[in-house]
Design a protein around this motif. Sequence first.
Motif, short mmCIF file in Angstrom:
data_model
loop_
_atom_site.label_atom_id
_atom_site.label_comp_id
_atom_site.label_asym_id
_atom_site.label_seq_id
_atom_site.Cartn_x
_atom_site.Cartn_y
_atom_site.Cartn_z
N SER A 172 2.68 -4.24 0.40
CA SER A 172 3.76 -3.78 -0.48
C SER A 172 3.40 -3.85 -1.96
O SER A 172 3.78 -2.96 -2.74
CB SER A 172 5.03 -4.59 -0.23
N ASP A 173 2.69 -4.88 -2.38
CA ASP A 173 2.37 -5.04 -3.79
C ASP A 173 1.48 -3.92 -4.34
O ASP A 173 1.39 -3.75 -5.56
CB ASP A 173 1.70 -6.39 -4.03
N ALA A 174 0.84 -3.17 -3.44
CA ALA A 174 -0.05 -2.10 -3.89
C ALA A 174 0.70 -0.82 -4.24
O ALA A 174 0.10 0.11 -4.81
CB ALA A 174 -1.09 -1.81 -2.81
N PHE A 175 1.99 -0.74 -3.93
CA PHE A 175 2.76 0.49 -4.12
C PHE A 175 3.54 0.47 -5.43
O PHE A 175 3.96 -0.57 -5.92
CB PHE A 175 3.73 0.69 -2.95
N ASP A 176 3.77 1.67 -5.95
CA ASP A 176 4.60 1.81 -7.15
C ASP A 176 6.07 1.55 -6.86
O ASP A 176 6.80 1.06 -7.71
CB ASP A 176 4.45 3.23 -7.72
N ARG A 223 -6.77 13.70 -1.76
CA ARG A 223 -7.29 14.08 -3.07
C ARG A 223 -6.34 15.03 -3.80
O ARG A 223 -6.32 15.07 -5.04
CB ARG A 223 -8.68 14.70 -2.94
N ARG A 224 -5.58 15.81 -3.04
CA ARG A 224 -4.63 16.75 -3.65
C ARG A 224 -3.26 16.11 -3.91
O ARG A 224 -2.42 16.69 -4.59
CB ARG A 224 -4.43 17.97 -2.75
N ALA A 225 -3.02 14.94 -3.35
CA ALA A 225 -1.68 14.36 -3.36
C ALA A 225 -1.24 13.97 -4.77
O ALA A 225 -1.99 13.34 -5.52
CB ALA A 225 -1.63 13.13 -2.45
N THR A 226 -0.01 14.34 -5.12
CA THR A 226 0.63 13.80 -6.31
C THR A 226 1.56 12.65 -5.93
O THR A 226 1.98 11.88 -6.78
CB THR A 226 1.41 14.89 -7.05
N GLN A 227 1.90 12.55 -4.64
CA GLN A 227 2.72 11.45 -4.14
C GLN A 227 2.27 11.09 -2.73
O GLN A 227 2.06 11.98 -1.90
CB GLN A 227 4.19 11.84 -4.14
N LEU A 228 2.09 9.80 -2.48
CA LEU A 228 1.78 9.31 -1.13
C LEU A 228 2.93 8.41 -0.70
O LEU A 228 3.30 7.47 -1.41
CB LEU A 228 0.48 8.50 -1.12
N VAL A 229 3.48 8.69 0.47
CA VAL A 229 4.59 7.92 1.01
C VAL A 229 4.16 7.36 2.36
O VAL A 229 3.76 8.12 3.26
CB VAL A 229 5.85 8.79 1.17
N VAL A 230 4.22 6.04 2.51
CA VAL A 230 3.79 5.37 3.73
C VAL A 230 5.04 4.79 4.40
O VAL A 230 5.76 4.00 3.80
CB VAL A 230 2.76 4.26 3.43
N GLY A 289 -4.42 8.90 -9.01
CA GLY A 289 -3.27 9.19 -9.85
C GLY A 289 -1.99 9.52 -9.13
O GLY A 289 -0.99 9.89 -9.77
N ALA A 290 -1.96 9.40 -7.82
CA ALA A 290 -0.74 9.71 -7.08
C ALA A 290 0.29 8.59 -7.24
O ALA A 290 -0.07 7.41 -7.36
CB ALA A 290 -1.05 9.92 -5.60
N TYR A 291 1.56 8.95 -7.22
CA TYR A 291 2.66 7.99 -7.18
C TYR A 291 2.81 7.54 -5.74
O TYR A 291 2.84 8.36 -4.82
CB TYR A 291 3.94 8.65 -7.68
N THR A 292 2.89 6.23 -5.51
CA THR A 292 2.86 5.70 -4.15
C THR A 292 4.17 5.00 -3.80
O THR A 292 4.70 4.23 -4.60
CB THR A 292 1.68 4.74 -3.95
N VAL A 293 4.66 5.27 -2.60
CA VAL A 293 5.93 4.74 -2.13
C VAL A 293 5.74 4.16 -0.73
O VAL A 293 5.12 4.80 0.13
CB VAL A 293 7.02 5.84 -2.08
N GLU A 294 6.26 2.98 -0.50
CA GLU A 294 6.29 2.39 0.83
C GLU A 294 7.74 2.37 1.32
O GLU A 294 8.63 1.92 0.59
CB GLU A 294 5.74 0.98 0.84
#
Length: 232
Positions: free
Chosen positions: A206-210, A164-171, A192-197
């Motif tokens: 993969s298609d779910a990530f920014d 909930r606090r994340a501004t960026q999620l990296v998997v 609203g976080a920017y997401t990176v795989e």
Amino acid sequence: MPESIVILTGAGVSAESGLGTFRDAGGIWDQYELEDVATPEGFARNPALVHDFYNTRRENAALARPNAAHEALARLERLLPGRVTLITQNIDGLHERAGSRRLYAMHGRVDRAVCAACAHCWPSPPQLSTQTACPACGQSTCRPDVVWFGEMPYHLDEIEQALRRATQLVVIGTSGTVYPAAGFVEVAGQLGAYTVEINLGRSEASDAFDRVIEGPASEVVPAWVDEVLESW
């Protein structure tokens, strides 16, 4: 809101340390039936087999060494204090040995044991068996302190708050198919976080990530960490 990076890692981050992945071709689930060695029902049917399986995983993890990806993530945490939260599906302990401290091991640790009778946890001996006695209650009801299929992962409340606090999620290094971790990208994206795989190749998610970064973890994770630090 202060910037906060949440990182989720899977088996792919440890593959270059010599530890096998699970779902890739030739992975551990090609060699074992997960129902036999990674479920409460499998343990009830044949605890000796399950102990043998995790004794091997424990020995392999003890011999492995953190690779450049583990070390880079620990460096990111150290240089951005309070801004990085690491969540791992791995049970090998390599993140901790690399220096990561703000860490949630949601599937437990293979180097720890837990008593099914009294819930006492302790550092596991190299070999567990059906005769191993709990140091707290004395009963021979110990098992590896790992989360099996059908069981609730650890630290879910803390992980939810971090997402909930994340501004960026990296998997990093995960197939994106095992829930609840597979749903993290959807939750973070909706908030609203920017997401990176980061993965060796594209995954089912993969298609779910920014953004998707492909390549060996020991190469692309340190490069991504450098990129983050340069832009901070």
